[in-house]
Enzyme design. Structure first.
Site, short mmCIF file in Angstrom:
data_model
loop_
_atom_site.label_atom_id
_atom_site.label_comp_id
_atom_site.label_asym_id
_atom_site.label_seq_id
_atom_site.Cartn_x
_atom_site.Cartn_y
_atom_site.Cartn_z
N SER A 143 -3.09 -1.67 -5.84
CA SER A 143 -4.30 -2.59 -5.54
C SER A 143 -4.92 -3.33 -6.45
CB SER A 143 -5.48 -1.39 -4.90
OG SER A 143 -6.71 -1.88 -4.70
N TYR A 167 -10.35 5.97 -7.97
CA TYR A 167 -9.04 5.38 -7.13
C TYR A 167 -8.68 4.21 -8.03
CZ TYR A 167 -7.24 2.27 -3.68
OH TYR A 167 -6.01 1.62 -2.90
N1 LIG Z 1 -6.35 -0.35 3.30
C1 LIG Z 1 -6.39 -1.08 2.35
O1 LIG Z 1 -7.10 -2.13 2.36
C2 LIG Z 1 -5.53 -1.16 1.07
C3 LIG Z 1 -5.75 -1.87 0.00
C4 LIG Z 1 -5.16 -1.89 -1.21
C5 LIG Z 1 -4.14 -0.92 -1.24
N2 LIG Z 1 -3.88 0.18 -0.18
C6 LIG Z 1 -2.92 1.13 -0.59
O2 LIG Z 1 -2.09 1.14 0.61
C7 LIG Z 1 -1.57 2.47 0.83
C8 LIG Z 1 -1.77 2.91 2.16
O3 LIG Z 1 -3.09 2.99 2.38
P1 LIG Z 1 -3.73 2.99 3.86
O4 LIG Z 1 -4.74 1.82 3.68
O5 LIG Z 1 -2.69 2.90 4.76
O6 LIG Z 1 -4.35 4.69 3.83
P2 LIG Z 1 -4.32 5.59 5.17
O7 LIG Z 1 -4.21 4.88 6.39
O8 LIG Z 1 -5.49 6.46 4.70
O9 LIG Z 1 -2.78 6.14 5.01
C9 LIG Z 1 -2.81 7.13 3.63
C10 LIG Z 1 -1.52 7.72 4.05
O10 LIG Z 1 -1.19 8.70 2.75
C11 LIG Z 1 -1.15 10.06 3.05
N3 LIG Z 1 -1.44 10.96 2.16
C12 LIG Z 1 -2.35 11.34 1.45
N4 LIG Z 1 -2.46 12.29 0.75
C13 LIG Z 1 -0.93 12.67 0.68
C14 LIG Z 1 -0.04 13.72 0.32
N5 LIG Z 1 -0.72 14.53 -0.72
N6 LIG Z 1 1.03 13.77 0.56
C15 LIG Z 1 1.47 13.00 1.51
N7 LIG Z 1 0.95 11.94 2.17
C16 LIG Z 1 -0.40 11.89 1.60
C17 LIG Z 1 -1.79 10.23 4.42
O11 LIG Z 1 -1.68 11.24 5.18
P3 LIG Z 1 -2.49 12.20 5.96
O12 LIG Z 1 -2.86 11.24 7.35
O13 LIG Z 1 -1.86 13.45 6.39
O14 LIG Z 1 -3.75 12.11 5.29
C18 LIG Z 1 -1.55 8.94 5.14
O15 LIG Z 1 -0.39 8.89 5.72
C19 LIG Z 1 -2.37 2.99 -0.21
O16 LIG Z 1 -1.40 3.45 -1.49
C20 LIG Z 1 -3.35 2.58 -0.56
O17 LIG Z 1 -4.13 2.62 -1.88
C21 LIG Z 1 -4.70 -0.02 0.89
#
Ligand SMILES: NC(=O)c1ccc[n+]([C@@H]2O[C@H](COP(=O)([O-])OP(=O)(O)OC[C@H]3O[C@@H](n4cnc5c(N)ncnc54)[C@H](OP(=O)(O)O)[C@@H]3O)[C@@H](O)[C@H]2O)c1
Length: 245
Positions: A143, A167
């Protein structure tokens, strides 16, 4: 057993950007291992993508060494080499606890357990399979919040998001892993890159409607996962190009 199809693993792929990344890689013909820590959620997600291609659930909790080892053994036994590892799973904890001066060290520890130690654990467990592929790709979903150079630039353009110190620091360390691993593997065909998927509406940020659909963020991830042989390694980029470390 091995397969001639290219194989990818996406961690945390039961929803959000990981789910859309799994979908897009399946559409490109990859056999996709959809990693999820919860069996019911993971199997349901794999089922949803069944029409897109070969998508298989694998149980994978980043914080559980036994789970990670079992997943690596399962993938090794079933499809052999791993062409693409997408380290996507992460948590965002402690936004309400404020900046570095006030956030609890416990929140930082719990964040790093998943975002850094978990990512490193998965990478170490699966690297032997990535090394068996002809041209492995490792993508660390990072990020811009982890970009120290952006953070300290005039006006702190990241300040508006109010994301926790835990984070952003976890993503800074993930970026350091990207750099270190890329150098370590520089005399191999493996490429290791960090990407920022941009601001996407997902559960991580409460799906406020202020961001793009996660399928857009997934496109950047997929670009890094399918980077050609003459593409970069040890870089950090988003949809617009390079992001400062
Ligand atoms: N959304 C944004 O705007 C944004 C921006 C920049 C970067 N990112 C990055 O993009 C990536 C995906 O984020 P997202 O926005 O799609 O978030 P999300 O919808 O909250 O998805 C996160 C995923 O990680 C899983 N997870 C969490 N802890 C875990 C563990 N201990 N073992 C295995 N899986 C685990 C969650 O599983 P559960 O469903 O079981 O909780 C879920 O499948 C992350 O690396 C995040 O930092 C996101």
């Amino acid at each position: 057993m091995t397969t001639t199809k290219k194989t990818a693993l996406v961690t945390g792929a039961n929803k959000g950007i990981g789910f859309e990344t799994a979908r897009q890689l399946a559409q490109q013909g990859f056999t996709v291992w959809l990693g999820a820590r919860d069996r019911a959620r993971g199997e349901a997600a794999a089922q949803k993508l069944a029409g897109e291609g070969d998508v298989r659930f694998v149980s994978l909790d980043l914080t559980d060494p036994d789970s990670v080892q079992a997943a690596a053994a399962h993938v090794s036994d079933t499809t052999g080499a791993l062409d693409v590892l997408v380290n996507n799973a992460a948590v965002a904890l402690g936004k309400e606890e404020g900046p570095a001066s006030t956030i609890s060290t416990d929140t930082i520890r719990r964040t790093l357990d998943v975002n850094f130690y978990g990512t490193l654990r998965v990478t170490q467990a699966f690297l032997p399979l990535v090394q068996k592929a002809p041209a492995g790709r490792i993508v660390n979903v990072s990020s811009t919040m982890g970009s120290v150079s952006t953070l300290v630039s005039p006006g702190n353009p990241l300040g508006q998001y109010g994301t926790s110190y835990a984070y952003s620091t976890s993503k800074t360390i993930v970026n350091a892993l990207t750099g270190q691993l890329a150098v370590e593997l520089s005399d191999t065909p493996i490429k290791v890159n960090s990407v920022c998927p941009g601001y996407n509406d997902t559960d991580m940020n409460g799906s406020t409607g202020a961001g793009q659909h996660p399928s857009e963020g997934a496109k950047v991830v997929v670009r890094a996962a399918t980077i050609p042989a003459d593409g970069p390694t040890g870089t950090f980029f988003d949809v617009s190009g390079p992001v400062g470390w």
